[in-house]
Motif scaffolding. Structure first.
Motif, PDB file in Angstrom:
ATOM      1  N   HIS A  79       0.872  -1.265   0.097  1.00  0.00           N
ATOM      2  CA  HIS A  79       0.103   0.075   0.080  1.00  0.00           C
ATOM      3  C   HIS A  79       0.955   1.229  -0.008  1.00  0.00           C
ATOM      4  CE1 HIS A  79      -4.009  -1.832   0.229  1.00  0.00           C
ATOM      5  NE2 HIS A  79      -3.658  -2.539   1.304  1.00  0.00           N
ATOM      6  N   ILE A  80       2.107   1.349   0.723  1.00  0.00           N
ATOM      7  CA  ILE A  80       2.884   2.448   1.021  1.00  0.00           C
ATOM      8  C   ILE A  80       3.509   2.641  -0.666  1.00  0.00           C
ATOM      9  CG2 ILE A  80       4.786   3.239   1.958  1.00  0.00           C
ATOM     10  CD1 ILE A  80       3.916   1.830   4.566  1.00  0.00           C
ATOM     11  N   LEU A  81       3.951   1.426  -1.019  1.00  0.00           N
ATOM     12  CA  LEU A  81       4.687   1.611  -2.397  1.00  0.00           C
ATOM     13  C   LEU A  81       3.820   2.197  -3.317  1.00  0.00           C
ATOM     14  CD1 LEU A  81       6.851  -1.540  -2.283  1.00  0.00           C
ATOM     15  CD2 LEU A  81       7.614   0.446  -2.228  1.00  0.00           C
ATOM     16  N   LYS A  82       2.507   1.521  -3.514  1.00  0.00           N
ATOM     17  CA  LYS A  82       1.503   2.044  -4.282  1.00  0.00           C
ATOM     18  C   LYS A  82       1.332   3.573  -4.295  1.00  0.00           C
ATOM     19  CE  LYS A  82      -1.511  -1.351  -6.008  1.00  0.00           C
ATOM     20  NZ  LYS A  82      -2.748  -2.140  -5.645  1.00  0.00           N
ATOM     21  N   THR A  83       1.122   3.988  -3.215  1.00  0.00           N
ATOM     22  CA  THR A  83       0.768   5.502  -2.701  1.00  0.00           C
ATOM     23  C   THR A  83       2.035   6.304  -2.964  1.00  0.00           C
ATOM     24  OG1 THR A  83      -0.869   4.613  -0.883  1.00  0.00           O
ATOM     25  CG2 THR A  83       0.023   6.705  -1.052  1.00  0.00           C
ATOM     26  N   ALA A  84       3.132   5.662  -2.735  1.00  0.00           N
ATOM     27  CA  ALA A  84       4.479   6.447  -3.132  1.00  0.00           C
ATOM     28  C   ALA A  84       4.300   6.833  -4.674  1.00  0.00           C
ATOM     29  CB  ALA A  84       5.509   6.050  -2.620  1.00  0.00           C
ATOM     30  N   LYS A  85       4.090   5.795  -5.429  1.00  0.00           N
ATOM     31  CA  LYS A  85       4.261   5.853  -6.952  1.00  0.00           C
ATOM     32  C   LYS A  85       3.167   6.748  -7.257  1.00  0.00           C
ATOM     33  CE  LYS A  85       6.030   1.198  -7.705  1.00  0.00           C
ATOM     34  NZ  LYS A  85       5.738  -0.010  -8.454  1.00  0.00           N
ATOM     35  N   ARG A  86       2.128   6.763  -6.985  1.00  0.00           N
ATOM     36  CA  ARG A  86       1.068   7.970  -7.100  1.00  0.00           C
ATOM     37  C   ARG A  86       1.334   9.325  -6.867  1.00  0.00           C
ATOM     38  NH1 ARG A  86      -4.520   7.159  -8.118  1.00  0.00           N
ATOM     39  NH2 ARG A  86      -3.601   5.178  -9.092  1.00  0.00           N
ATOM     40  N   PHE A  87       1.951   9.446  -5.658  1.00  0.00           N
ATOM     41  CA  PHE A  87       2.706  10.790  -5.338  1.00  0.00           C
ATOM     42  C   PHE A  87       3.763  11.302  -6.318  1.00  0.00           C
ATOM     43  CE2 PHE A  87       5.845  13.454  -3.364  1.00  0.00           C
ATOM     44  CZ  PHE A  87       5.059  14.410  -2.908  1.00  0.00           C
ATOM     45  N   LEU A  88       4.435  10.405  -6.645  1.00  0.00           N
ATOM     46  CA  LEU A  88       5.680  10.754  -7.820  1.00  0.00           C
ATOM     47  C   LEU A  88       4.956  11.125  -9.142  1.00  0.00           C
ATOM     48  CD1 LEU A  88       8.321   8.254  -6.667  1.00  0.00           C
ATOM     49  CD2 LEU A  88       8.373  10.589  -6.409  1.00  0.00           C
ATOM     50  N   LEU A  89       4.058  10.431  -9.389  1.00  0.00           N
ATOM     51  CA  LEU A  89       3.141  10.562 -10.677  1.00  0.00           C
ATOM     52  C   LEU A  89       2.698  12.012 -10.623  1.00  0.00           C
ATOM     53  CD1 LEU A  89       1.302   7.561 -11.758  1.00  0.00           C
ATOM     54  CD2 LEU A  89       3.203   8.555 -12.924  1.00  0.00           C
ATOM     55  N   ASN A  90       2.045  12.295  -9.405  1.00  0.00           N
ATOM     56  CA  ASN A  90       1.405  13.867  -9.445  1.00  0.00           C
ATOM     57  C   ASN A  90       2.557  14.763  -9.027  1.00  0.00           C
ATOM     58  OD1 ASN A  90      -1.040  12.511  -9.732  1.00  0.00           O
ATOM     59  ND2 ASN A  90      -1.454  12.309  -7.607  1.00  0.00           N
ATOM     60  N   HIS A  91       3.571  14.608  -8.563  1.00  0.00           N
ATOM     61  CA  HIS A  91       4.363  15.536  -8.178  1.00  0.00           C
ATOM     62  C   HIS A  91       5.800  15.412  -8.868  1.00  0.00           C
ATOM     63  CE1 HIS A  91       1.890  15.250  -5.085  1.00  0.00           C
ATOM     64  NE2 HIS A  91       1.796  16.793  -4.782  1.00  0.00           N
ATOM     65  N   ARG A  92       5.742  15.451 -10.211  1.00  0.00           N
ATOM     66  CA  ARG A  92       7.207  15.156 -10.986  1.00  0.00           C
ATOM     67  C   ARG A  92       8.326  16.136 -10.593  1.00  0.00           C
ATOM     68  NH1 ARG A  92       5.820  11.417 -14.734  1.00  0.00           N
ATOM     69  NH2 ARG A  92       3.846  11.305 -15.327  1.00  0.00           N
ATOM     70  N   GLN A  93       8.286  17.284  -9.908  1.00  0.00           N
ATOM     71  CA  GLN A  93       9.503  18.007  -9.486  1.00  0.00           C
ATOM     72  C   GLN A  93      10.561  16.888  -8.580  1.00  0.00           C
ATOM     73  OE1 GLN A  93       6.439  18.381  -8.324  1.00  0.00           O
ATOM     74  NE2 GLN A  93       6.115  19.425  -6.385  1.00  0.00           N
ATOM     75  N   TYR A  94       9.816  15.744  -8.209  1.00  0.00           N
ATOM     76  CA  TYR A  94      10.895  15.122  -7.320  1.00  0.00           C
ATOM     77  C   TYR A  94      11.300  13.931  -8.040  1.00  0.00           C
ATOM     78  CZ  TYR A  94       8.613  17.740  -3.601  1.00  0.00           C
ATOM     79  OH  TYR A  94       8.305  18.650  -2.842  1.00  0.00           O
ATOM     80  N   SER A  95      11.044  13.887  -9.385  1.00  0.00           N
ATOM     81  CA  SER A  95      11.273  12.671 -10.182  1.00  0.00           C
ATOM     82  C   SER A  95      12.910  12.343 -10.147  1.00  0.00           C
ATOM     83  CB  SER A  95      10.522  12.610 -11.523  1.00  0.00           C
ATOM     84  OG  SER A  95      11.262  13.820 -12.252  1.00  0.00           O
ATOM     85  N   ASN A  96      13.861  13.175  -9.981  1.00  0.00           N
ATOM     86  CA  ASN A  96      14.954  13.091 -10.165  1.00  0.00           C
ATOM     87  C   ASN A  96      15.806  12.700  -8.666  1.00  0.00           C
ATOM     88  OD1 ASN A  96      15.390  13.294 -12.563  1.00  0.00           O
ATOM     89  ND2 ASN A  96      15.491  15.481 -12.649  1.00  0.00           N
ATOM     90  N   ASN A  97      14.851  12.774  -7.606  1.00  0.00           N
ATOM     91  CA  ASN A  97      15.280  12.287  -6.007  1.00  0.00           C
ATOM     92  C   ASN A  97      15.553  11.020  -5.923  1.00  0.00           C
ATOM     93  OD1 ASN A  97      13.867  15.215  -5.825  1.00  0.00           O
ATOM     94  ND2 ASN A  97      14.660  14.830  -3.900  1.00  0.00           N
ATOM     95  N   TYR A  98      16.578  10.725  -5.051  1.00  0.00           N
ATOM     96  CA  TYR A  98      16.496   9.390  -4.750  1.00  0.00           C
ATOM     97  C   TYR A  98      15.317   9.034  -3.861  1.00  0.00           C
ATOM     98  CZ  TYR A  98      21.350   9.235  -5.902  1.00  0.00           C
ATOM     99  OH  TYR A  98      22.636   9.341  -6.819  1.00  0.00           O
TER     100      TYR A  98
END
Length: 123
Positions: A79-98
């Motif tokens: 659930h956490i992994l799936k939610t984190a992926k959704r966050f990253l899809l919605n907040h592309r400014q973090y796509s280069n972060n570890y």
């Protein structure tokens, strides 16, 4: 029954506030608290340097360290992994972060009152 649920919620909120203050003190920048999607919820999302950290907060005063793996079972991690992926899809400014998944355990016997497990799990 409703009173018990209310008490659990207030204990959870107090624990999340304690974890929030701990992370701030450790130099993390808090982005979101209780970020929700249909997939689940992430208690705290923060950054430190170039690392985006998804934090699960567990208030476990009656648990022991060997019980921790049950509390963070495969279903909860998914659930956490799936939610984190959704966050990253919605907040592309973090796509280069570890990306890192941490757990903060509060009040567990035999551990410090705030026990921060960095990189507690991964995909």
């Amino acid at each position: 029954m409703a009173e018990n649920k209310t008490n659990t919620k207030s204990v959870g909120n107090a624990g999340e506030q304690e974890a929030f203050l701990y992370l701030k003190k450790q130099g993390y920048d808090i982005i979101e608290r209780n970020w929700r999607t249909n997939a689940g919820e992430i208690d705290i999302i923060c950054t430190k340097a170039d690392v985006l950290v998804f934090v699960e907060v567990k208030n476990l005063p009656h648990a022991t360290p060997d019980m921790l793996s049950k509390v963070l079972g495969e279903q909860k991690r998914n659930h956490i992994l799936k939610t984190a992926k959704r966050f990253l899809l919605n907040h592309r400014q973090y796509s280069n972060n570890y990306v890192r998944f941490d757990v903060i355990v509060l009040g567990m016997q035999g551990l410090p009152s705030v026990y921060h497990i960095e990189n507690a799990f991964s995909e």
